[in-house]
Design a protein around this motif. Sequence first.
Motif, PDB file in Angstrom:
ATOM      1  N   PRO A  31      58.112  -7.675  40.728  1.00 56.72           N
ATOM      2  CA  PRO A  31      58.159  -9.124  41.050  1.00 56.72           C
ATOM      3  C   PRO A  31      58.992  -9.904  39.929  1.00 56.72           C
ATOM      4  O   PRO A  31      58.821 -11.265  40.030  1.00 56.72           O
ATOM      5  N   TYR A  32      59.616  -9.006  38.791  1.00 62.75           N
ATOM      6  CA  TYR A  32      60.081  -9.624  37.917  1.00 62.75           C
ATOM      7  C   TYR A  32      61.281 -10.739  38.149  1.00 62.75           C
ATOM      8  O   TYR A  32      61.758 -12.067  37.696  1.00 62.75           O
ATOM      9  N   ARG A  33      62.062 -10.421  39.309  1.00 61.22           N
ATOM     10  CA  ARG A  33      63.129 -11.056  39.662  1.00 61.22           C
ATOM     11  C   ARG A  33      62.512 -12.384  40.347  1.00 61.22           C
ATOM     12  O   ARG A  33      63.324 -13.193  40.184  1.00 61.22           O
ATOM     13  N   MET A  34      61.595 -12.233  41.070  1.00 61.32           N
ATOM     14  CA  MET A  34      61.070 -13.553  41.774  1.00 61.32           C
ATOM     15  C   MET A  34      60.540 -14.541  40.492  1.00 61.32           C
ATOM     16  O   MET A  34      60.661 -15.788  40.634  1.00 61.32           O
ATOM     17  N   ILE A  35      59.946 -14.052  39.405  1.00 64.69           N
ATOM     18  CA  ILE A  35      59.520 -14.938  38.592  1.00 64.69           C
ATOM     19  C   ILE A  35      60.805 -15.264  37.642  1.00 64.69           C
ATOM     20  O   ILE A  35      60.687 -16.722  37.356  1.00 64.69           O
ATOM     21  N   ASN A  36      61.938 -14.752  37.655  1.00 66.90           N
ATOM     22  CA  ASN A  36      63.013 -15.162  36.995  1.00 66.90           C
ATOM     23  C   ASN A  36      63.747 -16.518  37.792  1.00 66.90           C
ATOM     24  O   ASN A  36      63.948 -17.159  37.349  1.00 66.90           O
ATOM     25  N   LYS A  37      63.473 -16.318  39.306  1.00 66.13           N
ATOM     26  CA  LYS A  37      64.159 -17.102  40.086  1.00 66.13           C
ATOM     27  C   LYS A  37      63.318 -18.553  39.834  1.00 66.13           C
ATOM     28  O   LYS A  37      63.904 -19.493  39.830  1.00 66.13           O
ATOM     29  N   VAL A  38      61.946 -18.206  39.758  1.00 67.06           N
ATOM     30  CA  VAL A  38      61.124 -19.612  39.860  1.00 67.06           C
ATOM     31  C   VAL A  38      61.289 -20.255  38.633  1.00 67.06           C
ATOM     32  O   VAL A  38      61.487 -21.593  38.312  1.00 67.06           O
ATOM     33  N   LEU A  39      61.441 -19.610  37.395  1.00 71.02           N
ATOM     34  CA  LEU A  39      61.678 -20.110  36.104  1.00 71.02           C
ATOM     35  C   LEU A  39      63.213 -20.872  36.088  1.00 71.02           C
ATOM     36  O   LEU A  39      63.109 -21.890  35.488  1.00 71.02           O
ATOM     37  N   ASP A  40      64.219 -20.242  36.680  1.00 71.68           N
ATOM     38  CA  ASP A  40      65.346 -20.935  36.632  1.00 71.68           C
ATOM     39  C   ASP A  40      65.267 -22.088  37.573  1.00 71.68           C
ATOM     40  O   ASP A  40      66.029 -23.074  37.181  1.00 71.68           O
ATOM     41  N   LYS A  41      64.773 -22.184  38.690  1.00 76.07           N
ATOM     42  CA  LYS A  41      64.477 -23.158  39.371  1.00 76.07           C
ATOM     43  C   LYS A  41      63.879 -24.523  38.739  1.00 76.07           C
ATOM     44  O   LYS A  41      64.124 -25.711  38.933  1.00 76.07           O
ATOM     45  N   LEU A  42      62.807 -24.219  37.988  1.00 77.31           N
ATOM     46  CA  LEU A  42      61.955 -24.903  37.179  1.00 77.31           C
ATOM     47  C   LEU A  42      62.686 -25.522  36.042  1.00 77.31           C
ATOM     48  O   LEU A  42      62.793 -26.867  35.981  1.00 77.31           O
ATOM     49  N   LEU A  43      63.769 -24.985  35.418  1.00 80.78           N
ATOM     50  CA  LEU A  43      64.536 -25.379  34.507  1.00 80.78           C
ATOM     51  C   LEU A  43      65.586 -26.332  35.174  1.00 80.78           C
ATOM     52  O   LEU A  43      65.682 -27.375  34.432  1.00 80.78           O
ATOM     53  N   GLU A  44      66.031 -25.991  36.378  1.00 77.31           N
ATOM     54  CA  GLU A  44      66.945 -26.787  36.827  1.00 77.31           C
ATOM     55  C   GLU A  44      66.364 -28.080  37.198  1.00 77.31           C
ATOM     56  O   GLU A  44      66.843 -29.163  37.098  1.00 77.31           O
ATOM     57  N   ASP A  45      65.206 -28.059  37.911  1.00 75.24           N
ATOM     58  CA  ASP A  45      64.284 -29.306  38.007  1.00 75.24           C
ATOM     59  C   ASP A  45      64.268 -30.193  36.880  1.00 75.24           C
ATOM     60  O   ASP A  45      64.498 -31.512  36.907  1.00 75.24           O
TER      61      ASP A  45
END
Length: 769
Positions: A41-55
């Motif tokens: 599930p690390y790819r999903m965690i990476n996407k969530v962190l990227d989305k959080l940083l973008e917001d």
Amino acid sequence: MPVYIRKNLSYTPPSIARMSDEDDDDYLQDPDQMRDILPQPYRMINKVLDKLLEDVWDILESKENKRPGEKRKPKPPKYDKPSKAPLLGQATALASSPDGKYLFAGLPNGLVALDALNQQSLSQWEEDSAEITSILTYAFSPTAYVLVTLDDMAVARLFLFTCDCLFFVKVMNDSEGGAKMLASRCEASLEGDYVGIVFENTSTKEVTFETHKVPREAWVGEIEAVEAKIQKEKEQQEKEQKEREEREKELNKTEENTEELPAPTEIADPCTEEPAKEQDETEKGDSSRAPTDPSASMIAEKIAHKFTPPTLVLRVRPPVPYVANPPSSAFSATQKVDATGAVLGMGQTHIMSAAHLESRDATFQHMHAGLVKYMTKDEDKKDEDVMTATFHFMNPGRTLLTGLEPVGQTDRPSCVALWWKGTNHLLQFSLLKVSKEPGNSKRRAMPVGEAPQEVEHKVDVVWPFSSKITCSAVSTCTSHIAVGLDNGNVTVWDRYMGLQRGVLNMNSKSTVQMLRFLDPALYPSSSMDYPPYPQRTATYMLAQYADSSQYLCDIGQATQDHPMSISDRPDKDDDVETLLESVPDIPELCLMVQKDGNLYLKDIQTGVEVCQLALPNTHQIMSPWEPVVAFGGRGQLLFVKGSGEEAGEAEESTDTSGVFVFTLRSYPTLDRYWNRLRTPTQLLVHPTIDTRLDALMKERLAQQALRKQRLQMRWGMLRSDLAVIQNAKEVVANTVTRQFLTPSSDRSLPEDVLGKFAPQSQTSLDKNP
């Protein structure tokens, strides 16, 4: 819920041996892809962190873009040099009289009345351990005021202020069977005719609402008697003061005469000298002990008049929880409910049995078994939620049933509107119901001063709503009522006409926190008023939501228009605003306090901050949510309680708290508001037949000159009108004589008859084809 998973599906990325050489994602062609593809599930965690940083980056960019605009925004002028009231250093509550003449301040040991303009003490009521925390004032008569107070021990008291004297009337916390009653809310009607209190029984934890009626007729006579006694006492004190001044003048003259005479050589007889000295000393001692000015507190204590206490007329208990219908059969259950279904009531009368409710509960527990464990238990709800009531005393209207409204009394309360916290119903109880004697079915009128035997009446009108009620407000004349709901809707009713003005939804993402009707003088009036006396039918309403957004609504006939937003949701937590009250003589301005303690005067029609009122740097406001403030002199002065401490030499701090006075009338920023002309108007007018006839006669006399001019113009146009009428008649006659009939139009007439009415040219053509 079933989940379908495809077979032969691998979630791991392919190995390097299986990857193609010309892969676009290869790190040799794209250096950003140097790292291997992460598995789940690390790819999903990476996407969530990227989305959080973008917001977060977007939020930072938006705030950075707003900073230049905020810097260019003009700031309101700041007034930071208020004066300090000398006698109000320990004030715990402030309130002004409705006319702005007097200021009432709560103290740790009583109550004091002052002149609002010069802050001079007039009268004081003292009692140990009575720290007043809330004061409400009402105009009982042109010379008397009713005061309702609450202290830190939840004790409600009733006072009467007249002739610059405070009179204690009654403690409203009547104990029942020795149990202590705590008052959480205490208010009165507009002119002090009724007093409503919300009590909590400490032994049974039961909350009740009580309404007490003030004996107006008895108080009017008692006030006149007290005023006569006070006037007589003041005249007596003035007479004694004049006599003392005359004696002092005579003593001064005799002393001057004795100084001019030569010193006596003979020894005076001590028997005759000592009585004279004793007499002079007694006179001087009497003059020094006597007060220089008449003290209202001493006069009030000397008179010690006990006014007639109010009487209990209504007691309301909170709604009981919904229970099953006790009858076992459906026939007996339907006998207890309304057959037509027209009466909704509180929903207590239903035909649902206990078995039906148990089955519904079991079904709910089965469907939401995984979420039921997170629900709050009933025991915790009882400890957290305290049932409180909000009530409003209202004048007669067309919302109550026939027979529950008074005849001829349009300016006195007739009912009380009440809603309990967490409920969906607005209840209305009539205040004119008489008591019922046991064993007698006939009702009789309740005499003045006699307590009713039955004060728990059934509700007269129930207004159900689709969501929980969060706040409510009534206009000054109680002709309009607004109810705010938990879903963001605001319902406005015209009680005088018995019609609903509309349902407004300004912010569906938050709940309504505060509603307030503004002065009708702000609403634009039409040039043509009919009936020919001033009458307003609408005004503005101010609504504030929980997210600190504020809206200005028009409750007139055009309630479907979109309300105007005067303040959006603030970005900073310190900018959260709380609207307190409007300036009495400037209804366009409202006092507003922010969460960080800054005070502003805000134009509620435009949402612009007019000026900032700042306390000294050594002090700060007591509480941003419940500050101790009051207006004096109809808005000319503003009293604000500020807290501060000063460090001493021995690491001991001294309390420097006090009440600061802002002279609003002297601020040049507010001159344009003071210079505006406003006509005091009301939303409700009760004209009699004589008033209407007088208004119509005045209008007819005022239009007499215009009516003569129109009559002369009419006689001048008579000749042309007659000519127009004559021409119209001739045209109609000519059209009738020239009309002819043809065989195609009327087949029933013979051809010889038709030939007579036909034109000559047509007959000649028929004869000589």
